[in-house]
Design a protein around this motif. Structure first.
Motif, PDB file in Angstrom:
ATOM      1  N   CYS A 263      -2.670  10.265  10.074  1.00 33.93           N
ATOM      2  CA  CYS A 263      -4.131  10.333  10.121  1.00 33.93           C
ATOM      3  C   CYS A 263      -4.693   8.956   9.794  1.00 33.93           C
ATOM      4  N   ALA A 264      -5.769   8.569  10.480  1.00 32.36           N
ATOM      5  CA  ALA A 264      -6.283   7.206  10.323  1.00 32.36           C
ATOM      6  C   ALA A 264      -7.801   7.170  10.450  1.00 32.36           C
ATOM      7  N   VAL A 265      -8.418   6.295   9.651  1.00 30.34           N
ATOM      8  CA  VAL A 265      -9.834   5.969   9.827  1.00 30.34           C
ATOM      9  C   VAL A 265      -9.999   4.459   9.715  1.00 30.34           C
ATOM     10  N   LEU A 266     -11.045   3.942  10.363  1.00 31.68           N
ATOM     11  CA  LEU A 266     -11.367   2.520  10.346  1.00 31.68           C
ATOM     12  C   LEU A 266     -12.677   2.304   9.602  1.00 31.68           C
ATOM     13  N   THR A 267     -12.712   1.305   8.719  1.00 32.12           N
ATOM     14  CA  THR A 267     -13.921   1.055   7.946  1.00 32.12           C
ATOM     15  C   THR A 267     -14.143  -0.436   7.736  1.00 32.12           C
ATOM     16  N   ALA A 268     -15.413  -0.772   7.454  1.00 27.71           N
ATOM     17  CA  ALA A 268     -15.770  -2.141   7.061  1.00 27.71           C
ATOM     18  C   ALA A 268     -17.061  -2.084   6.257  1.00 27.71           C
ATOM     19  N   ASP A 269     -17.107  -1.286   5.237  1.00 32.83           N
ATOM     20  CA  ASP A 269     -18.181  -0.999   4.268  1.00 32.83           C
ATOM     21  C   ASP A 269     -18.276   0.493   4.008  1.00 32.83           C
ATOM     22  N   CYS A 270     -18.139   1.320   5.046  1.00 34.08           N
ATOM     23  CA  CYS A 270     -18.105   2.757   4.824  1.00 34.08           C
ATOM     24  C   CYS A 270     -16.893   3.110   3.963  1.00 34.08           C
ATOM     25  N   LEU A 271     -16.919   4.310   3.417  1.00 36.65           N
ATOM     26  CA  LEU A 271     -15.895   4.723   2.460  1.00 36.65           C
ATOM     27  C   LEU A 271     -14.743   5.445   3.153  1.00 36.65           C
ATOM     28  N   PRO A 272     -13.515   4.926   3.034  1.00 40.22           N
ATOM     29  CA  PRO A 272     -12.357   5.685   3.493  1.00 40.22           C
ATOM     30  C   PRO A 272     -11.879   6.609   2.368  1.00 40.22           C
ATOM     31  N   VAL A 273     -11.700   7.873   2.700  1.00 39.82           N
ATOM     32  CA  VAL A 273     -11.274   8.879   1.722  1.00 39.82           C
ATOM     33  C   VAL A 273      -9.951   9.475   2.202  1.00 39.82           C
ATOM     34  N   LEU A 274      -8.923   9.372   1.381  1.00 42.46           N
ATOM     35  CA  LEU A 274      -7.626   9.944   1.706  1.00 42.46           C
ATOM     36  C   LEU A 274      -7.362  11.122   0.779  1.00 42.46           C
ATOM     37  N   LEU A 275      -6.861  12.212   1.350  1.00 40.30           N
ATOM     38  CA  LEU A 275      -6.601  13.423   0.585  1.00 40.30           C
ATOM     39  C   LEU A 275      -5.181  13.905   0.847  1.00 40.30           C
ATOM     40  N   CYS A 276      -4.580  14.505  -0.159  1.00 45.51           N
ATOM     41  CA  CYS A 276      -3.312  15.196   0.032  1.00 45.51           C
ATOM     42  C   CYS A 276      -3.252  16.397  -0.894  1.00 45.51           C
ATOM     43  N   SER A 277      -2.497  17.399  -0.488  1.00 41.74           N
ATOM     44  CA  SER A 277      -2.284  18.550  -1.354  1.00 41.74           C
ATOM     45  C   SER A 277      -1.147  18.238  -2.319  1.00 41.74           C
ATOM     46  N   LYS A 278      -1.209  18.820  -3.500  1.00 44.35           N
ATOM     47  CA  LYS A 278      -0.206  18.535  -4.521  1.00 44.35           C
ATOM     48  C   LYS A 278       1.184  19.016  -4.122  1.00 44.35           C
ATOM     49  N   ASP A 279       1.231  19.960  -3.180  1.00 48.87           N
ATOM     50  CA  ASP A 279       2.546  20.408  -2.710  1.00 48.87           C
ATOM     51  C   ASP A 279       3.113  19.509  -1.618  1.00 48.87           C
ATOM     52  N   GLY A 280       2.335  18.496  -1.202  1.00 47.95           N
ATOM     53  CA  GLY A 280       2.810  17.536  -0.216  1.00 47.95           C
ATOM     54  C   GLY A 280       2.824  18.027   1.206  1.00 47.95           C
TER      55      GLY A 280
END
Length: 244
Positions: free
Chosen positions: A102-119
């Motif tokens: 999964c990928a997002v591109l930013t240059a001031d906006c906020l990139p938010v990465l999430l994962c579940s604790k079970d991986g």
């Protein structure tokens, strides 16, 4: 995977099978305003340089597949990255499958990465203030169906640099008065907004409190980060997450 001159690795207690990174602006092939590791095709950079940058990112990070790039539109649509065929208009993607980036591109906006604790689940979100206001982060949390989540907030515009009009503050306060904590009065009716605090308040509204990262400023750290507000014509950083 450790921090280098070319990428940041989140400091968060993610499972060992979850990999996440934000690329920096160094170590690539682009020139001029886009110098040098710009992976964005939509910003006016030479396409050949961009594709060489993408190849370099894949190689240096040993990615399991080509990232699922999005046509980001400052909206709140979340897509399943495993089901993408071509470039989709969305600002977040998730997957429960191994080997999908999964990928997002930013240059001031906020990139938010999430994962579940079970991986088992990962997601990436592009959150400018419009998308954040419209629920792109909370939509992503809801798509992950109540899983126990960890969140990392990547490089974005800092609270001392993010000046907005009163209408932006009023729109957030109309959604929830809790957002008042993210705004500081500036001058001439303007306000300074803390996008990290906005995101944390939004995440807390859906029960997510294990949030890491933040504390960056893309505007003031020109050596490492692209910034649209600072330079107008510029490249993008890529924030990537995948699971084994």
């Amino acid at each position: 995977m450790t921090n280098t001159d070319n990428w940041l690795t989140p400091e968060w207690p993610a499972p060992d099978n979850v990999f996440a990174v934000t690329t920096l602006r160094t170590g690539g092939f682009s020139e001029g305003a886009y110098q040098s590791l710009n992976p964005a095709l939509h910003v006016g950079d030479d396409p050949e340089s961009v594709m060489r940058n993408r190849a370099r990112i894949s190689t240096m990070l040993d990615l399991p597949a080509e990232p699922v790039w999005l046509e980001q539109v400052h909206g709140n649509t979340v897509i399943n990255a495993a089901h993408v065929d071509g470039l989709c208009a969305a600002d977040a993607s998730f997957t429960d499958e191994a080997g999908i980036v999964c990928a997002v591109l930013t240059a001031d906006c906020l990139p938010v990465l999430l994962c579940s604790k079970d991986g088992l689940s990962v997601a990436a979100v592009h959150a400018g203030w419009r998308g954040l206001l419209d629920g792109v982060i909370t939509n992503t949390v809801k798509v992950l169906q109540g899983k126990d989540l960890l969140v990392w907030l990547g490089p974005a515009i800092g609270p001392a640099a993010f000046e907005v009009g009163a209408e932006v503050r009023e729109a957030f306060l109309a959604k929830s008065t809790y957002f008042e904590a993210a705004f500081t009065e500036s001058h001439d009716g303007k306000w300074l907004a803390d996008i990290y605090t906005l995101a944390c308040i939004d995440l807390a509204s859906v029960g997510i409190n294990q949030v890491y990262g933040g504390g960056f400023c893309t505007v003031t750290d020109a050596d490492r980060f692209y910034s649209f507000r600072r330079d107008k014509q510029t490249g993008r950083m890529a924030s990537l997450i995948w699971r084994a």
